[in-house]
Design a protein around this motif. Structure first.
Motif, PDB file in Angstrom:
ATOM      1  N   GLY A 235     -15.614   2.672   4.474  1.00 47.69           N
ATOM      2  CA  GLY A 235     -15.104   1.312   4.409  1.00 47.69           C
ATOM      3  C   GLY A 235     -14.217   1.073   3.209  1.00 47.69           C
ATOM      4  O   GLY A 235     -14.132   1.899   2.294  1.00 47.69           O
ATOM      5  N   LEU A 236     -13.553  -0.075   3.235  1.00 53.04           N
ATOM      6  CA  LEU A 236     -12.630  -0.475   2.178  1.00 53.04           C
ATOM      7  C   LEU A 236     -12.985  -1.860   1.669  1.00 53.04           C
ATOM      8  O   LEU A 236     -13.592  -2.664   2.379  1.00 53.04           O
ATOM      9  N   VAL A 237     -12.559  -2.133   0.449  1.00 54.56           N
ATOM     10  CA  VAL A 237     -12.542  -3.486  -0.096  1.00 54.56           C
ATOM     11  C   VAL A 237     -11.111  -3.774  -0.535  1.00 54.56           C
ATOM     12  O   VAL A 237     -10.445  -2.910  -1.124  1.00 54.56           O
ATOM     13  N   MET A 238     -10.631  -4.986  -0.238  1.00 53.35           N
ATOM     14  CA  MET A 238      -9.292  -5.409  -0.662  1.00 53.35           C
ATOM     15  C   MET A 238      -9.379  -6.723  -1.414  1.00 53.35           C
ATOM     16  O   MET A 238     -10.154  -7.614  -1.050  1.00 53.35           O
ATOM     17  N   GLY A 239      -8.579  -6.836  -2.455  1.00 49.62           N
ATOM     18  CA  GLY A 239      -8.421  -8.093  -3.165  1.00 49.62           C
ATOM     19  C   GLY A 239      -7.234  -8.861  -2.602  1.00 49.62           C
ATOM     20  O   GLY A 239      -6.778  -8.612  -1.476  1.00 49.62           O
ATOM     21  N   GLU A 240      -6.710  -9.764  -3.411  1.00 44.21           N
ATOM     22  CA  GLU A 240      -5.638 -10.636  -2.918  1.00 44.21           C
ATOM     23  C   GLU A 240      -4.405  -9.852  -2.493  1.00 44.21           C
ATOM     24  O   GLU A 240      -3.817 -10.117  -1.442  1.00 44.21           O
ATOM     25  N   ALA A 241      -4.004  -8.844  -3.281  1.00 49.29           N
ATOM     26  CA  ALA A 241      -2.781  -8.103  -2.966  1.00 49.29           C
ATOM     27  C   ALA A 241      -2.907  -7.378  -1.633  1.00 49.29           C
ATOM     28  O   ALA A 241      -2.031  -7.481  -0.762  1.00 49.29           O
ATOM     29  N   GLY A 242      -4.001  -6.657  -1.458  1.00 51.01           N
ATOM     30  CA  GLY A 242      -4.183  -5.911  -0.224  1.00 51.01           C
ATOM     31  C   GLY A 242      -4.368  -6.807   0.972  1.00 51.01           C
ATOM     32  O   GLY A 242      -3.800  -6.551   2.052  1.00 51.01           O
TER      33      GLY A 242
ATOM     34  N   ASP B 128      -4.067  -2.012  -3.764  1.00 54.86           N
ATOM     35  CA  ASP B 128      -4.220  -2.689  -2.479  1.00 54.86           C
ATOM     36  C   ASP B 128      -5.618  -2.526  -1.896  1.00 54.86           C
ATOM     37  O   ASP B 128      -6.055  -3.370  -1.109  1.00 54.86           O
ATOM     38  N   TYR B 129      -6.309  -1.458  -2.254  1.00 53.58           N
ATOM     39  CA  TYR B 129      -7.624  -1.217  -1.661  1.00 53.58           C
ATOM     40  C   TYR B 129      -8.422  -0.263  -2.542  1.00 53.58           C
ATOM     41  O   TYR B 129      -7.869   0.474  -3.368  1.00 53.58           O
ATOM     42  N   ILE B 130      -9.723  -0.268  -2.362  1.00 53.75           N
ATOM     43  CA  ILE B 130     -10.616   0.788  -2.826  1.00 53.75           C
ATOM     44  C   ILE B 130     -11.529   1.127  -1.657  1.00 53.75           C
ATOM     45  O   ILE B 130     -11.744   0.308  -0.753  1.00 53.75           O
ATOM     46  N   GLY B 131     -12.041   2.329  -1.652  1.00 51.80           N
ATOM     47  CA  GLY B 131     -12.819   2.759  -0.496  1.00 51.80           C
ATOM     48  C   GLY B 131     -14.032   3.566  -0.882  1.00 51.80           C
ATOM     49  O   GLY B 131     -14.155   4.050  -2.006  1.00 51.80           O
TER      50      GLY B 131
ATOM     51  N   GLY C 188     -10.675   6.032  -3.964  1.00 53.89           N
ATOM     52  CA  GLY C 188     -11.798   6.294  -3.078  1.00 53.89           C
ATOM     53  C   GLY C 188     -11.440   6.682  -1.666  1.00 53.89           C
ATOM     54  O   GLY C 188     -12.299   7.080  -0.889  1.00 53.89           O
ATOM     55  N   ALA C 189     -10.176   6.539  -1.262  1.00 52.28           N
ATOM     56  CA  ALA C 189      -9.779   6.838   0.121  1.00 52.28           C
ATOM     57  C   ALA C 189      -8.270   6.989   0.184  1.00 52.28           C
ATOM     58  O   ALA C 189      -7.536   6.556  -0.713  1.00 52.28           O
ATOM     59  N   ILE C 190      -7.815   7.620   1.237  1.00 51.49           N
ATOM     60  CA  ILE C 190      -6.404   7.631   1.595  1.00 51.49           C
ATOM     61  C   ILE C 190      -6.268   6.822   2.877  1.00 51.49           C
ATOM     62  O   ILE C 190      -6.995   7.062   3.852  1.00 51.49           O
ATOM     63  N   VAL C 191      -5.341   5.866   2.889  1.00 48.36           N
ATOM     64  CA  VAL C 191      -5.282   4.888   3.966  1.00 48.36           C
ATOM     65  C   VAL C 191      -3.864   4.807   4.518  1.00 48.36           C
ATOM     66  O   VAL C 191      -2.888   4.827   3.769  1.00 48.36           O
ATOM     67  N   SER C 192      -3.781   4.702   5.830  1.00 45.77           N
ATOM     68  CA  SER C 192      -2.511   4.341   6.466  1.00 45.77           C
ATOM     69  C   SER C 192      -2.789   3.307   7.541  1.00 45.77           C
ATOM     70  O   SER C 192      -3.846   3.330   8.183  1.00 45.77           O
ATOM     71  N   ILE C 193      -1.852   2.376   7.682  1.00 42.36           N
ATOM     72  CA  ILE C 193      -2.024   1.263   8.613  1.00 42.36           C
ATOM     73  C   ILE C 193      -0.842   1.257   9.570  1.00 42.36           C
ATOM     74  O   ILE C 193       0.317   1.272   9.139  1.00 42.36           O
ATOM     75  N   ASN C 194      -1.153   1.255  10.844  1.00 35.88           N
ATOM     76  CA  ASN C 194      -0.130   1.345  11.880  1.00 35.88           C
ATOM     77  C   ASN C 194      -0.104   0.072  12.709  1.00 35.88           C
ATOM     78  O   ASN C 194      -1.144  -0.503  13.023  1.00 35.88           O
ATOM     79  N   GLY C 195       1.110  -0.352  13.078  1.00 35.15           N
ATOM     80  CA  GLY C 195       1.260  -1.583  13.845  1.00 35.15           C
ATOM     81  C   GLY C 195       1.756  -2.685  12.939  1.00 35.15           C
ATOM     82  O   GLY C 195       1.414  -2.755  11.761  1.00 35.15           O
ATOM     83  N   GLY C 196       2.572  -3.573  13.483  1.00 38.77           N
ATOM     84  CA  GLY C 196       3.131  -4.645  12.670  1.00 38.77           C
ATOM     85  C   GLY C 196       4.139  -4.100  11.686  1.00 38.77           C
ATOM     86  O   GLY C 196       4.782  -3.080  11.913  1.00 38.77           O
ATOM     87  N   ASP C 197       4.282  -4.755  10.544  1.00 42.49           N
ATOM     88  CA  ASP C 197       5.243  -4.333   9.537  1.00 42.49           C
ATOM     89  C   ASP C 197       4.716  -3.112   8.788  1.00 42.49           C
ATOM     90  O   ASP C 197       3.599  -3.124   8.264  1.00 42.49           O
ATOM     91  N   GLU C 198       5.516  -2.065   8.726  1.00 42.97           N
ATOM     92  CA  GLU C 198       5.105  -0.863   8.017  1.00 42.97           C
ATOM     93  C   GLU C 198       5.215  -1.100   6.509  1.00 42.97           C
ATOM     94  O   GLU C 198       6.226  -1.592   6.022  1.00 42.97           O
ATOM     95  N   GLN C 199       4.152  -0.740   5.774  1.00 44.11           N
ATOM     96  CA  GLN C 199       4.158  -0.914   4.332  1.00 44.11           C
ATOM     97  C   GLN C 199       3.461   0.271   3.691  1.00 44.11           C
ATOM     98  O   GLN C 199       2.637   0.943   4.317  1.00 44.11           O
ATOM     99  N   ASP C 200       3.767   0.512   2.431  1.00 38.93           N
ATOM    100  CA  ASP C 200       3.055   1.533   1.667  1.00 38.93           C
ATOM    101  C   ASP C 200       1.799   0.912   1.069  1.00 38.93           C
ATOM    102  O   ASP C 200       1.820  -0.231   0.591  1.00 38.93           O
ATOM    103  N   TRP C 201       0.711   1.686   1.056  1.00 36.37           N
ATOM    104  CA  TRP C 201      -0.570   1.179   0.572  1.00 36.37           C
ATOM    105  C   TRP C 201      -0.985   1.983  -0.653  1.00 36.37           C
ATOM    106  O   TRP C 201      -1.098   3.200  -0.613  1.00 36.37           O
TER     107      TRP C 201
END
Length: 551
Positions: free
Chosen positions: A252-259, A127-130, A109-122
């Motif tokens: 918006g996004l929804v995340m479960g435990e992993a995300g 990890d998420y749905i959007g 549902g989305a393409i996501v990138s998160i900046n700041g803190g530890d860099e991780q692949d999403w």
């Protein structure tokens, strides 16, 4: 009946009875017009109505599909034969609604990138749905603010946004509402998380599924499995804009435990600690600026289609009450054709052909002997898509110059057994409850309390669209007495939203009884001396500024 839906989760992506007496209920002292004695002609008509509406020809009556249109034409013809006044568009019985059907072109549902803190692949879908209601939309490096549940309640002296600035930012929230709230209030506050975030100026939202939500409601994996194959619907306003309760939210996004675990790790925090605190006591968690920014991109295919509510009016007998309308609703749509078995047609006999047949019988009785107030009968569309047809109807009254004063909803009464009682969800919340109790008692049927208050059914069917407009409402089903509880659970486990919800499940003498009881309740509500009022201090009456007894 819509028991659960992803649309509510991805948008923008019981209270004790007051001790104060209800207002006096019924004005009419005339003898009842709906005895429970069996009438072969009525049973035959109910069989004809359910038989057609739940036939293979209609292909499961999914909103926007030809089978639904055939069902709407059938109900309109029945209204005309009964002598109801056409109050739809252009002198017809149809209140046409244009819908945007939104389907993501992106995995997860989305393409996501998160900046700041530890860099991780999403990873989308893991990890998420959007979701977004835009054809394409993008948020770039937007700051994220954690605001607990995002709960704002004067009654509970709670504002999770206090001291936080989410304007132009992404609100990060725990999905749902704290356990200390009564179940129906909890359902309400959960349903308005996106709306409240938008009202505080957020332009994006991320909701995190705590363990209890996945255990009791729906898992992240189940939600993720629907992304890319399930459309989300929104109705279109007369000005051509897509209706949204959260207009500031781009997506918006929804995340479960992993995300959620990865997201909080990127902040140097522990999601498990946050989740445990959220599920303890009042679930108060201090909000904070997370120090991270998130980019989201959405790409959707949007198709428009029309589907109609079917609306017909029985004018009232008292001209002084002509502007006070009682609306009776049953959803006409079901879930269409899908699945992998030999029979893929979901005919929806119990859900909700029997409810529509019952309002047609009630319409016949009202037309033959008009009550004091006008009664609007509405077979509504897109209930299974998120109560959308009723939401449109509640906001767009087709009878100019009138106000809704009560809503009565018939949705999926399980008439597979000789029922002993009725449940009127919401009865304790307004003066409608005393009317329903008097009517059922006079006809020898018990009115039972909500047998599953923890499920929050009062917020989960079409009448709730009217509750949100401040209108006192009832939702009527067969009750748990005798074999009722077991029959209801068996239906849910075996036939609910399955091709096996067929006409042969229906006991038509019991549907006749149900229709007669409800016709009596409808008549007595339409004959009330005073318009219905919420009980003093009722949560929903207060939340939506409805007419309150004692004011």
């Amino acid at each position: 009946m819509m028991l659960a839906g992803m649309a509510a989760l991805l948008t923008a992506c019981s209270q004790a009875s007051p001790e104060s007496p209800a207002p006096s209920p019924v004005v009419s002292s005339a003898p009842m017009k709906t005895p429970l004695a069996s009438d072969p002609a009525v049973i035959a008509q109910l069989e004809a109505d359910v038989g057609y509406l739940a036939s293979d020809e209609l292909g499961g009556r999914e909103a926007g599909e030809p089978g639904y249109d055939l069902a709407a034409e059938y109900v309109a013809e029945r209204y005309q034969a009964l002598g109801l006044k056409a109050v739809g568009d252009d002198g017809s019985y149809l209140q046409n609604i244009t819908f945007h059907a939104i389907q993501s072109n992106l995995l997860g549902g989305a393409i996501v990138s998160i900046n700041g803190g530890d860099e991780q692949d999403w990873e989308p879908g893991v990890d998420y749905i959007g979701a977004s209601i835009e054809a394409s939309a993008e948020l770039s490096d937007v700051p994220v603010v954690f605001a607990g549940y995002g709960l704002v309640s004067e009654a509970h002296d709670r504002n999770d946004y206090a001291g936080l600035d989410v304007k132009g930012k992404i609100a990060l929230l725990v999905m749902g509402a704290p356990d200390f709230l009564p179940s129906q209030e909890r359902a309400h506050y959960s349903s308005v998380q996106s709306q409240v975030a938008s009202e505080h100026g957020a332009i994006g939202i991320i909701r995190l599924l705590p363990p209890s939500f996945e255990q009791q409601r729906v898992t992240f994996a189940a939600l993720a499995s629907r992304v890319g194959r399930a459309e989300s619907l929104r109705w279109v306003r007369p000005d051509g804009e897509t209706h949204s309760n959260a207009p500031n939210l781009v997506g918006g996004l929804v995340m479960g435990e992993a995300g959620a675990t990865k997201l909080f790790a990127a902040m140097g925090r522990d999601w498990q600690e946050i989740a445990s605190a959220a599920e303890t006591g009042k679930g108060v968690i201090d909000g904070f600026d997370t120090g991270i920014t998130i980019s989201m991109r959405f790409d959707n295919t949007i198709r428009d289609f029309d589907s109609a509510n079917v609306v017909g009016l029985v004018p009232g007998a008292d001209p002084a009450l002509a502007d006070e309308i009682v609306v009776v609703i049953a959803h006409l749509d079901h879930v269409g054709v899908n699945g992998v078995g030999e029979d893929k047609i979901h005919n929806g006999a119990m859900d909700n052909a029997v409810g529509v047949a019952a309002i047609l019988e009630a319409a016949r009785q009202m037309a033959d002997d008009r009550p004091a107030r006008p009664v609007l009968f509405a077979a509504v569309t897109a209930e299974e898509k998120g109560l959308l047809g009723s939401d449109y109807l509640a906001r767009h009254n087709p009878v100019a110059g009138t106000d809704y004063v009560a809503a009565i909803n018939l949705d999926m009464p399980v008439v597979t057994f000789p029922f002993e009682d009725l449940v009127a969800f919401g009865a304790e919340r307004s003066s409608l409850g005393s009317v329903a109790k008097k009517a059922t008692s006079a006809l020898g049927v018990t009115l039972s309390p909500d047998p599953m208050p923890e499920q929050g059914f009062f917020t989960r069917s079409d009448h709730y669209s009217f509750v949100k407009q401040g209108v006192p409402s009832l939702f009527l089903v067969t009750g748990p007495g005798g074999p009722g509880a077991e029959e209801f659970q068996t239906f849910l486990a075996t036939h609910y939203h399955k091709p096996s919800d067929e006409v042969d499940l229906v006991l038509f003498d019991q549907l006749e009884r149900f229709a007669a009881l409800n016709a009596t309740i409808i008549r007595d509500v339409a004959n009330m001396t005073d318009p219905p009022q919420w009980m003093p201090g009722d949560f929903f009456g207060t939340a939506f500024d409805g007419p309150m007894a004692g004011d």
